[in-house]
Motif scaffolding. Structure first.
Motif, mmCIF file in Angstrom:
data_model
loop_
_atom_site.group_PDB
_atom_site.id
_atom_site.type_symbol
_atom_site.label_atom_id
_atom_site.label_comp_id
_atom_site.label_asym_id
_atom_site.label_seq_id
_atom_site.Cartn_x
_atom_site.Cartn_y
_atom_site.Cartn_z
ATOM 1 N N ILE A 228 0.839 -1.203 0.000
ATOM 2 C CA ILE A 228 0.000 0.000 0.000
ATOM 3 C C ILE A 228 0.872 1.250 0.000
ATOM 4 C CG2 ILE A 228 -1.689 1.345 1.328
ATOM 5 C CD1 ILE A 228 -2.782 -1.360 2.371
ATOM 6 N N MET A 229 1.937 1.234 0.803
ATOM 7 C CA MET A 229 2.843 2.379 0.891
ATOM 8 C C MET A 229 3.490 2.717 -0.447
ATOM 9 S SD MET A 229 4.771 1.484 4.479
ATOM 10 C CE MET A 229 5.900 2.882 4.395
ATOM 11 N N THR A 230 3.675 1.719 -1.291
ATOM 12 C CA THR A 230 4.348 1.929 -2.570
ATOM 13 C C THR A 230 3.375 1.889 -3.756
ATOM 14 O OG1 THR A 230 4.915 -0.432 -2.521
ATOM 15 C CG2 THR A 230 6.601 1.116 -1.812
ATOM 16 N N GLY A 231 2.080 1.928 -3.476
ATOM 17 C CA GLY A 231 1.076 2.038 -4.529
ATOM 18 C C GLY A 231 0.752 0.766 -5.267
ATOM 19 N N LEU A 232 1.212 -0.375 -4.765
ATOM 20 C CA LEU A 232 0.946 -1.648 -5.442
ATOM 21 C C LEU A 232 -0.420 -2.231 -5.087
ATOM 22 C CD1 LEU A 232 4.465 -3.290 -4.982
ATOM 23 C CD2 LEU A 232 3.553 -2.192 -7.038
ATOM 24 N N VAL A 233 -0.949 -1.829 -3.943
ATOM 25 C CA VAL A 233 -2.265 -2.283 -3.485
ATOM 26 C C VAL A 233 -3.026 -1.071 -2.956
ATOM 27 C CG1 VAL A 233 -3.466 -3.636 -1.711
ATOM 28 C CG2 VAL A 233 -1.532 -4.633 -2.929
ATOM 29 N N ARG A 234 -4.310 -1.026 -3.214
ATOM 30 C CA ARG A 234 -5.135 0.079 -2.709
ATOM 31 C C ARG A 234 -5.788 -0.351 -1.397
ATOM 32 N NH1 ARG A 234 -6.388 4.747 -5.015
ATOM 33 N NH2 ARG A 234 -8.177 5.927 -4.199
ATOM 34 N N PRO A 235 -5.741 0.495 -0.371
ATOM 35 C CA PRO A 235 -6.331 0.114 0.917
ATOM 36 C C PRO A 235 -7.855 0.192 0.894
ATOM 37 C CG PRO A 235 -5.577 2.380 1.023
ATOM 38 C CD PRO A 235 -5.142 1.848 -0.323
ATOM 39 N N ASP A 236 -8.485 -0.484 1.839
ATOM 40 C CA ASP A 236 -9.931 -0.336 2.027
ATOM 41 C C ASP A 236 -10.237 1.026 2.639
ATOM 42 O OD1 ASP A 236 -10.268 -2.928 1.105
ATOM 43 O OD2 ASP A 236 -10.185 -3.802 3.113
ATOM 44 N N SER A 237 -9.365 1.475 3.515
ATOM 45 C CA SER A 237 -9.533 2.788 4.151
ATOM 46 C C SER A 237 -8.184 3.280 4.656
ATOM 47 C CB SER A 237 -10.521 2.707 5.315
ATOM 48 O OG SER A 237 -10.074 1.772 6.288
ATOM 49 N N GLY A 238 -8.128 4.580 4.952
ATOM 50 C CA GLY A 238 -6.888 5.168 5.442
ATOM 51 C C GLY A 238 -6.012 5.698 4.328
ATOM 52 N N ASP A 239 -4.851 6.228 4.699
ATOM 53 C CA ASP A 239 -3.947 6.830 3.720
ATOM 54 C C ASP A 239 -2.505 6.755 4.225
ATOM 55 O OD1 ASP A 239 -3.062 8.124 1.458
ATOM 56 O OD2 ASP A 239 -3.886 10.096 1.971
ATOM 57 N N VAL A 240 -1.584 6.934 3.291
ATOM 58 C CA VAL A 240 -0.156 7.025 3.603
ATOM 59 C C VAL A 240 0.382 8.283 2.944
ATOM 60 C CG1 VAL A 240 2.118 5.971 3.367
ATOM 61 C CG2 VAL A 240 0.101 4.520 3.670
ATOM 62 N N VAL B 102 0.000 8.915 -1.040
ATOM 63 C CA VAL B 102 0.248 7.841 -2.009
ATOM 64 C C VAL B 102 -0.985 7.611 -2.882
ATOM 65 C CG1 VAL B 102 0.679 5.351 -2.221
ATOM 66 C CG2 VAL B 102 2.011 6.706 -0.606
ATOM 67 N N LEU B 103 -2.164 7.850 -2.332
ATOM 68 C CA LEU B 103 -3.406 7.619 -3.059
ATOM 69 C C LEU B 103 -3.742 8.759 -4.016
ATOM 70 C CD1 LEU B 103 -5.642 6.231 -0.160
ATOM 71 C CD2 LEU B 103 -4.312 4.938 -1.834
ATOM 72 N N GLU B 104 -3.446 9.990 -3.615
ATOM 73 C CA GLU B 104 -3.866 11.149 -4.401
ATOM 74 C C GLU B 104 -2.732 11.815 -5.182
ATOM 75 O OE1 GLU B 104 -5.843 13.735 -1.679
ATOM 76 O OE2 GLU B 104 -7.371 12.254 -1.152
#
Length: 241
Positions: A49-61, A68-70
């Motif tokens: 998730i931290m490196t953008g390989l998986v998208r989380p269900d909730s939360g952010d890094v 990482v998400l935006e």
């Protein structure tokens, strides 16, 4: 202290019920953070998730202030990483592999490539192809690629896997030197308690997808004989959740 990595309410649950639940972490510049937990605890999920390989269900890094998400490109701009396995092109030499990776960066020339190969102990093998390398040598080449661009943040998933004792000591010293001299921030996952104790300035224990505790290594060793004793205590105190 400057926050370099901010993890807020991070969750990701897979269909089999495994994953991570509500993780919160702040990592400061120059820290060597050890993400400690048994295999299957959720360490790699969090790092993906931290490196953008998986998208989380909730939360952010946020890394260096960028989500990482935006703002993925901005968040990854000064990050080097190895997730799960150090990959390389088997038909290229060690030097040619790093030359290929250097194309992604503006500030990496042949001198820097040789400098990194020397640092990681592979300069004398620079003209050999990784298919002839041991697992430990492949791991070293992966670490060389991760630090090639002088990143401000380095994320390493089980970086000491496959290394012999000499290799472990060498990589450990490289990590410590980069953190101390260049203020590089490291986020390292491992299930090897002894290596985390010797390498990391702070430790977070992940167990069954949940963060049990986060503490500096110095404080832990002031109160416990070893990191292993601390780990056992935290797991038992939390009822092996």
């Amino acid at each position: 202290m400057e926050k370099v990595i901010e993890i807020k309410n991070l969750s990701k649950i897979y269909k089999n019920g495994r994953g991570i639940m509500d993780i919160n972490l702040d990592i400061n510049r120059g820290d060597i953070f050890g993400f400690l937990g048994p295999n299957g605890a959720g360490k790699t999920t969090a790092m993906k998730i931290m490196t953008g390989l998986v998208r989380p269900d909730s939360g952010d890094v946020k890394i260096l202030g960028h989500s990482v998400l935006e703002e993925f490109e901005q968040s990854m701009k000064k990050v080097g990483c190895i997730i799960e396995t150090a990959e390389s092109y088997s038909y290229l030499t060690a030097f040619e592999n790093l030359k290929q990776f250097s194309r992604f960066y503006d500030n990496v020339d042949n001198t820097r490539i040789e400098e990194v190969l020397e640092l990681i102990g592979l300069l004398k093998y620079k003209d050999e192809k990784p298919r002839k390398f041991s697992l430990g040598m492949k791991q070293r080449l992966g670490i060389a690629a991760a630090i090639l661009s002088k990143p401000e943040v380095v994320i390493l998933d089980e970086p000491l896997n496959g290394l012999d004792v000499e290799g472990m000591i060498a990589v450990r010293n490289i990590i410590k030197d980069l953190a101390e001299i260049e203020k590089t921030t490291f986020f390292i996952s491992s299930h090897l308690i002894h290596d985390v104790e010797l390498t990391c300035t702070s430790v977070g224990i992940l167990y069954n997808g949940k963060m049990l505790s986060v503490e500096t290594t110095k404080n832990i060793l002031n109160d416990y004989a070893s990191l292993e004793n601390y780990f056992i205590s935290e797991v038992e105190r939390n009822g092996r959740i």
